[in-house]
Structure formats: structure tokens, C-alpha cells
Design a protein around this motif. Sequence first.
Motif, PDB file in Angstrom:
ATOM      1  N   ILE A   1       1.028  -1.150   0.140  1.00 48.11           N
ATOM      2  CA  ILE A   1      -0.257  -0.070   0.376  1.00 48.11           C
ATOM      3  C   ILE A   1       0.476   1.474  -0.811  1.00 48.11           C
ATOM      4  O   ILE A   1       1.707   1.149   1.335  1.00 48.11           O
ATOM      5  CB  ILE A   1      -0.880   0.164   1.436  1.00 48.11           C
ATOM      6  N   THR A   2       0.866   2.007  -0.818  1.00 48.57           N
ATOM      7  CA  THR A   2       1.465   2.819  -1.005  1.00 48.57           C
ATOM      8  C   THR A   2       1.441   4.177   0.460  1.00 48.57           C
ATOM      9  O   THR A   2       0.446   4.729   0.373  1.00 48.57           O
ATOM     10  CB  THR A   2       1.810   4.284  -2.331  1.00 48.57           C
ATOM     11  N   ASP A   3       3.054   4.740   0.363  1.00 46.42           N
ATOM     12  CA  ASP A   3       2.424   5.983   1.476  1.00 46.42           C
ATOM     13  C   ASP A   3       3.737   7.451   1.396  1.00 46.42           C
ATOM     14  O   ASP A   3       4.474   6.591  -0.135  1.00 46.42           O
ATOM     15  CB  ASP A   3       3.324   5.174   2.215  1.00 46.42           C
ATOM     16  N   ASN A   4       3.675   7.938   1.680  1.00 45.56           N
ATOM     17  CA  ASN A   4       3.510   9.592   1.190  1.00 45.56           C
ATOM     18  C   ASN A   4       4.438  10.021   0.140  1.00 45.56           C
ATOM     19  O   ASN A   4       5.150  10.338  -0.982  1.00 45.56           O
ATOM     20  CB  ASN A   4       5.385   8.965   2.136  1.00 45.56           C
ATOM     21  N   GLN A   5       3.134   9.776  -0.569  1.00 46.25           N
ATOM     22  CA  GLN A   5       3.401  10.196  -1.358  1.00 46.25           C
ATOM     23  C   GLN A   5       1.925  10.202  -2.451  1.00 46.25           C
ATOM     24  O   GLN A   5       1.298  10.029  -2.398  1.00 46.25           O
ATOM     25  CB  GLN A   5       4.144   9.315  -3.623  1.00 46.25           C
TER      26      GLN A   5
ATOM     27  N   ALA B   1      -6.378  11.971  -7.741  1.00 45.16           N
ATOM     28  CA  ALA B   1      -5.194  11.547  -7.296  1.00 45.16           C
ATOM     29  C   ALA B   1      -4.861  11.392  -6.111  1.00 45.16           C
ATOM     30  O   ALA B   1      -6.505  12.423  -5.237  1.00 45.16           O
ATOM     31  CB  ALA B   1      -4.218  13.220  -7.078  1.00 45.16           C
ATOM     32  N   PHE B   2      -4.909  10.312  -5.451  1.00 37.84           N
ATOM     33  CA  PHE B   2      -4.695  10.118  -3.456  1.00 37.84           C
ATOM     34  C   PHE B   2      -3.719   9.662  -3.244  1.00 37.84           C
ATOM     35  O   PHE B   2      -2.804   9.785  -4.280  1.00 37.84           O
ATOM     36  CB  PHE B   2      -6.032   9.254  -4.054  1.00 37.84           C
ATOM     37  N   THR B   3      -3.818   9.314  -1.947  1.00 38.39           N
ATOM     38  CA  THR B   3      -2.975   9.113  -1.662  1.00 38.39           C
ATOM     39  C   THR B   3      -2.130   7.879  -0.913  1.00 38.39           C
ATOM     40  O   THR B   3      -0.999   7.446  -0.505  1.00 38.39           O
ATOM     41  CB  THR B   3      -2.334   9.997   0.022  1.00 38.39           C
ATOM     42  N   GLN B   4      -3.003   6.419  -1.636  1.00 44.95           N
ATOM     43  CA  GLN B   4      -3.021   5.683  -1.155  1.00 44.95           C
ATOM     44  C   GLN B   4      -3.193   4.541  -2.352  1.00 44.95           C
ATOM     45  O   GLN B   4      -4.518   4.677  -2.703  1.00 44.95           O
ATOM     46  CB  GLN B   4      -3.530   5.164   0.125  1.00 44.95           C
ATOM     47  N   LEU B   5      -2.487   3.588  -2.444  1.00 46.37           N
ATOM     48  CA  LEU B   5      -3.018   2.759  -3.801  1.00 46.37           C
ATOM     49  C   LEU B   5      -2.722   1.638  -3.540  1.00 46.37           C
ATOM     50  O   LEU B   5      -1.578   1.222  -3.474  1.00 46.37           O
ATOM     51  CB  LEU B   5      -2.450   3.071  -5.273  1.00 46.37           C
ATOM     52  N   GLY B   6      -3.227   0.444  -3.979  1.00 45.28           N
ATOM     53  CA  GLY B   6      -2.789  -1.278  -3.058  1.00 45.28           C
ATOM     54  C   GLY B   6      -2.103  -1.146  -4.204  1.00 45.28           C
ATOM     55  O   GLY B   6      -2.709  -1.661  -5.937  1.00 45.28           O
TER      56      GLY B   6
ATOM     57  N   SER C   1      12.994  16.502  -5.160  1.00 46.91           N
ATOM     58  CA  SER C   1      11.612  15.966  -4.601  1.00 46.91           C
ATOM     59  C   SER C   1      11.550  14.571  -4.653  1.00 46.91           C
ATOM     60  O   SER C   1      10.936  13.996  -3.601  1.00 46.91           O
ATOM     61  CB  SER C   1      10.683  16.842  -4.401  1.00 46.91           C
ATOM     62  N   LEU C   2      11.381  14.013  -6.208  1.00 43.22           N
ATOM     63  CA  LEU C   2      10.464  12.817  -6.338  1.00 43.22           C
ATOM     64  C   LEU C   2      11.762  11.822  -6.639  1.00 43.22           C
ATOM     65  O   LEU C   2      11.283  10.694  -5.890  1.00 43.22           O
ATOM     66  CB  LEU C   2       9.994  13.170  -7.641  1.00 43.22           C
ATOM     67  N   ASN C   3      13.161  11.951  -5.906  1.00 43.22           N
ATOM     68  CA  ASN C   3      13.714  10.546  -6.196  1.00 43.22           C
ATOM     69  C   ASN C   3      13.600   9.984  -7.573  1.00 43.22           C
ATOM     70  O   ASN C   3      13.567   8.679  -7.254  1.00 43.22           O
ATOM     71  CB  ASN C   3      13.916   9.430  -4.862  1.00 43.22           C
ATOM     72  N   GLY C   4      13.413  10.215  -8.615  1.00 43.19           N
ATOM     73  CA  GLY C   4      13.076   9.484  -9.791  1.00 43.19           C
ATOM     74  C   GLY C   4      11.850   9.811 -10.108  1.00 43.19           C
ATOM     75  O   GLY C   4      11.187   8.680  -8.778  1.00 43.19           O
ATOM     76  N   TYR C   5      10.843   9.177 -10.802  1.00 48.03           N
ATOM     77  CA  TYR C   5       9.606   8.246 -11.012  1.00 48.03           C
ATOM     78  C   TYR C   5       9.575   8.235 -11.825  1.00 48.03           C
ATOM     79  O   TYR C   5       9.922   7.942 -13.231  1.00 48.03           O
ATOM     80  CB  TYR C   5       8.573   9.042 -10.602  1.00 48.03           C
ATOM     81  N   TYR C   6       8.214   6.470 -11.896  1.00 45.31           N
ATOM     82  CA  TYR C   6       7.444   5.871 -13.408  1.00 45.31           C
ATOM     83  C   TYR C   6       6.271   6.465 -13.749  1.00 45.31           C
ATOM     84  O   TYR C   6       5.414   6.171 -13.015  1.00 45.31           O
ATOM     85  CB  TYR C   6       8.516   4.731 -12.949  1.00 45.31           C
ATOM     86  N   THR C   7       6.206   6.323 -14.939  1.00 39.27           N
ATOM     87  CA  THR C   7       4.914   6.352 -15.578  1.00 39.27           C
ATOM     88  C   THR C   7       4.253   5.480 -16.101  1.00 39.27           C
ATOM     89  O   THR C   7       5.213   5.037 -17.262  1.00 39.27           O
ATOM     90  CB  THR C   7       4.556   7.918 -16.340  1.00 39.27           C
ATOM     91  N   PHE C   8       3.270   4.908 -16.095  1.00 39.33           N
ATOM     92  CA  PHE C   8       2.790   4.270 -16.709  1.00 39.33           C
ATOM     93  C   PHE C   8       1.390   4.382 -17.488  1.00 39.33           C
ATOM     94  O   PHE C   8       0.974   4.731 -17.036  1.00 39.33           O
ATOM     95  CB  PHE C   8       2.170   2.693 -15.628  1.00 39.33           C
ATOM     96  N   TYR C   9       1.225   3.534 -18.553  1.00 39.57           N
ATOM     97  CA  TYR C   9      -0.116   3.720 -19.133  1.00 39.57           C
ATOM     98  C   TYR C   9       0.146   2.344 -18.936  1.00 39.57           C
ATOM     99  O   TYR C   9       0.242   1.489 -19.502  1.00 39.57           O
ATOM    100  CB  TYR C   9       0.831   4.358 -20.866  1.00 39.57           C
ATOM    101  N   ILE C  10      -1.516   2.687 -18.850  1.00 35.79           N
ATOM    102  CA  ILE C  10      -2.589   1.220 -19.262  1.00 35.79           C
ATOM    103  C   ILE C  10      -3.602   1.391 -20.038  1.00 35.79           C
ATOM    104  O   ILE C  10      -4.460   2.527 -20.372  1.00 35.79           O
ATOM    105  CB  ILE C  10      -3.038   1.586 -17.608  1.00 35.79           C
TER     106      ILE C  10
ATOM    107  N   LEU D   1       4.874   6.184  -9.727  1.00 34.91           N
ATOM    108  CA  LEU D   1       5.031   6.041  -9.105  1.00 34.91           C
ATOM    109  C   LEU D   1       6.623   6.606  -8.887  1.00 34.91           C
ATOM    110  O   LEU D   1       7.346   6.150 -10.116  1.00 34.91           O
ATOM    111  CB  LEU D   1       4.671   4.258  -9.019  1.00 34.91           C
ATOM    112  N   ASN D   2       6.438   6.583  -7.769  1.00 30.41           N
ATOM    113  CA  ASN D   2       8.291   7.090  -7.489  1.00 30.41           C
ATOM    114  C   ASN D   2       9.021   5.765  -7.298  1.00 30.41           C
ATOM    115  O   ASN D   2       8.489   4.635  -7.332  1.00 30.41           O
ATOM    116  CB  ASN D   2       8.385   7.809  -5.719  1.00 30.41           C
TER     117      ASN D   2
END
Length: 154
Positions: free
Chosen positions: A45-49, A63-68, A110-119, A129-130
Motif C-alpha cells: 500500500i503506497t505511502d507518502n506519495q 489523485a489520492f495518497t494510497q493505492l494498493g 523531491s521525487l528521487n525519480g519516478y516512473y509513469t505507467f500507461y495502462i 510512482l516514485n
Amino acid sequence: MFELIRNILFVAGGIFIFYYFMSDMWQELAERYKTEHSLPKTFLITDNQRISFREENKSRGTAFTQLGIGLCDSGLYLSQPNFFDPLSRFPALLIPWSDIAYRKVASNKSLNGYYTFYIGNPRIVRFSLNGDTINKLEQDYGESIFSNKLGEPE
């Protein structure tokens, strides 16, 4: 008194709008990817992003702050923060690796790199996601499943 009522109506309206847009987008994904599978062994469960979902062909998103998030050999498992609620309007999703593309965005302070997912194929939504979350998921899984299943990021 009038200001209190106005504030309550404003908050209630905001919650309604959030769930309307989230429900609409999530239901579009659920038409293709709804699953009854149990939680994968690797689940977080994502946290702090802040995770923003953007619809590809529409200007709206949410947007939301938690995702399983779960990983398994067949795909990426996503669930809403209230995934333990059996009456939830947001069913769990299992997106096959073949319907996912991703790219890595250069890191910043601030993000330490992140990945964008295309679904979707064609694309339905995208979310990011970071790098720390990706590293944690792959560490728990035991291998670099994203690059193994999806290839190197664009």
C-alpha cells in the motif's frame, strides 16, 4: 451559521465530485481488468506519495495518497485504498503486462525519480510512482519484474 453550512456543502460536493470522476475512470478500467484473484504475494500500500491518475483522452484526472499495488507473473494488481470493503464500487484490477508501457522520468530532489505507467491498449489512463516504491516492490518480489516483463523504460 450560514458559513458553516456553506463549508459543509462545499466539502460534501468535493467528495462527490472526487468519487464521480474516480468511479468513472476506475469502472472503465474494471470493464477490461476486473479480477477476483486474491492479493498477490508481493503487495504494497503506497505511502507518502500522491498518485495521480490521468485519463488519456480526457482532460480530467484524480489523485489520492494510497493505492494498493501488487505484482505477479501475469500482471500488475491495483486496488483502491478501501479494497477491504466488500461493498466497494472500486473492484481490484489485474492488468496484464502486455497492456502496460512505462517510462522513467529523470530524478529531481523531491521525487528521487519516478516512473509513469500507461495502462490499456489503446491507452486508457496513466499514473506515476516514485522510484522508491518501484524498488520496494521489486525487492519484495525478488527480481526486476518491471524490466523483465516490460523491457527497459522508454
